[in-house]
Design an enzyme around this catalytic site. Sequence first.
Site, short mmCIF file in Angstrom:
data_model
loop_
_atom_site.label_atom_id
_atom_site.label_comp_id
_atom_site.label_asym_id
_atom_site.label_seq_id
_atom_site.Cartn_x
_atom_site.Cartn_y
_atom_site.Cartn_z
N GLU A 157 -2.50 -7.12 7.07
CA GLU A 157 -1.19 -7.04 7.71
C GLU A 157 -1.13 -7.94 8.93
O GLU A 157 -2.14 -8.26 9.54
CB GLU A 157 -0.89 -5.59 8.11
N HIS A 167 0.82 -1.22 0.00
CA HIS A 167 0.00 0.00 0.00
C HIS A 167 0.85 1.27 0.00
O HIS A 167 2.04 1.24 0.34
CB HIS A 167 -0.92 0.00 1.22
#
Length: 193
Positions: free
Chosen positions: A84, A10
């Site tokens: 994550e 990201h």
Amino acid sequence: MTTTIGLIRHGSTLWNKEARIQGHTDNPLDDEGLKQAAEIAERLSGEEWELVYSSDMLRARQTAEVIAARLGFTVAGLVPGIREMSGGLLEGTNEQERVERWGKDWRTLELGLETRESGRLRGSSAIEELAERHPGRRILVVSHGAILRSALSGLVPDLDLSQLLKNTSLTRIIKSGDTWTCDLYNCVEHYGI
């Protein structure tokens, strides 16, 4: 038949700049992160990609939405398996704060972090499932640094993962038969487009 997966970390967040562990904290992109997403989207528009998937976390979703919009399609789905890794009690802290709270040997303590083995199994399984769902396709997957490196350790065990993944870096892996190879790692040639 080969299946190609482009793994993208990201764009940047405020906590990236402050060197704070994010883990499952659902932070948005900052202005630079949105710019980085636009830059990688522009780069990818010159390549042949068919699908975009994302982690279910905001910073990855925002990055994926910018990319998908530039490529002319919508995000195909959110994949919790590539969210994550959990940072446990460390989430929201920087190095100085960790030393103040737990001492300089904080890394040796049990602070609720997800294990590398857990991340390797979870991440590599999620990517394998996408490859099985779309054999022979070219798929972009927007995720996070720690889980991507953990997943790669399971998919391409001999790959040198010592270099941390940069924001909006592209790593390309190819599945042929049952074997994965990596022909591009942590590439950010699009910075400044």
